[in-house]
Scaffold this active site. Structure first.
Site, PDB file in Angstrom:
ATOM      1  N   TYR A 203       0.868  -1.182   0.000  1.00  0.00           N
ATOM      2  CA  TYR A 203       0.000   0.000   0.000  1.00  0.00           C
ATOM      3  C   TYR A 203       0.898   1.224   0.000  1.00  0.00           C
ATOM      4  CZ  TYR A 203      -3.410   3.416   1.784  1.00  0.00           C
ATOM      5  OH  TYR A 203      -4.225   4.513   1.956  1.00  0.00           O
TER       6      TYR A 203
ATOM      7  N   ASP B  54       9.486   2.734  -0.868  1.00  0.00           N
ATOM      8  CA  ASP B  54       8.506   3.403  -0.014  1.00  0.00           C
ATOM      9  C   ASP B  54       8.845   3.048   1.433  1.00  0.00           C
ATOM     10  OD1 ASP B  54       6.389   4.254   1.482  1.00  0.00           O
ATOM     11  OD2 ASP B  54       4.840   3.487   0.133  1.00  0.00           O
TER      12      ASP B  54
ATOM     13  N   LYS C 264       5.467   9.187   8.599  1.00  0.00           N
ATOM     14  CA  LYS C 264       5.371   8.663   9.964  1.00  0.00           C
ATOM     15  C   LYS C 264       6.493   9.182  10.875  1.00  0.00           C
ATOM     16  CE  LYS C 264       2.722   4.691   8.300  1.00  0.00           C
ATOM     17  NZ  LYS C 264       1.333   4.909   8.675  1.00  0.00           N
TER      18      LYS C 264
END
Ligand code: HOZ
Length: 433
Positions: free
Chosen positions: A152, A247, A275
């Site tokens: 994702y 990613d 994050k």
């Protein structure tokens, strides 16, 4: 067995807030997995966090293994970050003009993740992957992207193809609202399959702009790369003139100070961070090779912009977080040790994957190496486990297909308590089998 599928405890305030939330917020939540749909029951409304714990509006506390889905490597309210935020707040909340701390943060990121020679600050992981992909297309003059099933990369239109996280949790194969033409620019392949990537490049190598990959997947649960997989991606991208985008929104500053690329020794062309890099505030980054990054406006023709990009509060939090990590590299050994302590016992009929401070207990006895093997999990059994743990004050992601996150705030006692509760669940299960 007698393990309940939803909490039997009184949840007066969370229930009331959830009912009220559903009137004006779709599903009552601002991000789908939070709605507890796959495990049933009522999402806990959280009032505050401290160290390894969160406290809900009904006054119950939980040892938190969600950690805001990854950012909170130092636990809730770490002093260096809170102090930096307090100081920044006194100077204003947003200027829409350059600030010195943005430069310091960019320098520190380049130092800790050397492949990121230049960086752009944005607001979310989705923005980072969307911009990195546009840049890869602008740089190569090609349109196609290879991604992997179960990975994702945020809710970028063309990447919501066979995506993990909430889509996997809710069983949405391909989202409505993405034009067919966008989805057709994405080639989705099985994670860890070098042969599939070789074949795709052999067939359409001169049309592929980029391969984007979670170097350790977090979004179908935690799935590590097979030996040689990332190396093969690097080799094939170089051979066919495509860019390799790691990613590292989840893995950056988590699986090592320099992220998965340091841990596995892979040099990507572009990297996305989110994050942890924002210290718990909305901040994300994309960056990489200088010659590629110089294609971004105002230097080059690839456009990307944002009113709140480089927001002073987010930058202050991110800078404080990274400075702390750089000054305390031994914390990665502590996280590794805690991770080991938590996962050294494998209960019957499950598989545990862990890389550093991220892990998943999959409710399948077989190895989980890709989406095909992950989706064999017994999600109903996971749901029973989830609620059993929740009742004992342990807060896990309400989905089989998300990673759990450790922080430096998790104490040995927290871990011991968690393992004891898990043992209790499996003993109860065995007793009623
Ligand atoms: N998709 C996110 C985790 N993989 C969930 C984010 C959230 O609900 O906050």
């Amino acid at each position: 067995m007698s393990v309940k599928t939803s909490s039997s405890e009184a949840l007066f305030k969370s229930e009331a807030w959830f009912e009220r939330a559903q009137l004006h917020i779709p599903g009552g939540v601002n991000s789908p997995v939070r709605a507890f749909r796959s495990v049933g029951g009522v999402p806990r409304f959280i009032e505050r966090g401290e160290g390894s714990r969160i406290f809900d509006v009904d006054g119950k506390s939980y040892i938190d293994y969600v950690g805001s889905w990854g950012p909170l490597l130092l636990g809730h309210r770490p002093k260096p970050v809170i102090d930096a935020l307090r100081e920044a707040l006194d100077s204003g909340t947003s200027f829409g003009a350059p600030t010195s701390r943005e430069v310091e943060l960019a320098e520190l990121i380049s130092k800790t993740v050397p492949s990121m020679e230049m960086v752009r600050l944005v607001n979310s992981g989705t923005e980072a992957t969307m911009s990195a992909l546009r840049l890869a297309r602008g740089f190569t003059g090609r349109d196609l992207t290879i991604k992997f099933e179960g990975c994702y990369h945020g809710h970028v239109d063309s990447l919501l193809v066979k995506a993990g996280s909430g889509m996997a949790t809710l069983g949405i194969a391909d989202t409505a609202g993405v034009p067919k033409a966008f989805a057709e620019t994405t080639i989705a392949l099985p994670y860890n399959s070098i042969a599939a990537v070789e074949q795709a490049f052999a067939q359409r190598g001169n049309e592929i702009a980029a391969v984007i990959v979670e170097p350790v997947v977090g979004n179908m649960g935690c799935v590590p790369p097979a030996p040689g997989f990332l190396e093969a991606l690097r080799h094939l991208c170089t051979r066919y003139g495509a860019l390799l985008i790691l990613d590292e929104v989840m893995t950056g500053f988590r699986v090592a100070l320099g992220g998965a690329q340091q841990r596995f020794g892979i040099q990507p062309d572009l990297t996305t961070l989110g994050k942890i890099v924002g210290g718990g505030l909305p901040l994300a980054v994309y960056g990489g090779r200088k010659d590629v990054m110089q294609k971004i406006a105002p230097l080059g023709p690839v456009y990307q912009a944002g009113t709140l990009s480089g927001n002073p509060l987010a930058v202050a939090a991110g800078l404080a977080m990274l400075r702390y990590l750089v000054a305390n590299p031994q914390l990665y050994d502590q996280l590794e040790a805690r991770g080991k302590q938590l996962t050294e016992w494998t209960p019957p009929g499950v598989t545990i994957n862990r890389v550093g401070a991220m892990f998943t207990m999959f409710f399948t006895p077989d190895p989980v190496t890709d989406w095909e093997s992950a989706k064999k999990c017994d999600t109903a059994r996971f749901g029973r486990y989830f609620h059993f743990m929740l009742e004992r004050g342990i807060y896990l992601a309400p989905s089989q297909f998300e990673a759990a996150f450790l922080s430096t705030a998790h104490s040995e006692d927290d871990i011991r308590y968690t393992v004891a509760a898990a043992r209790e669940f499996f003993a109860a299960e065995a007793a009623t089998a």
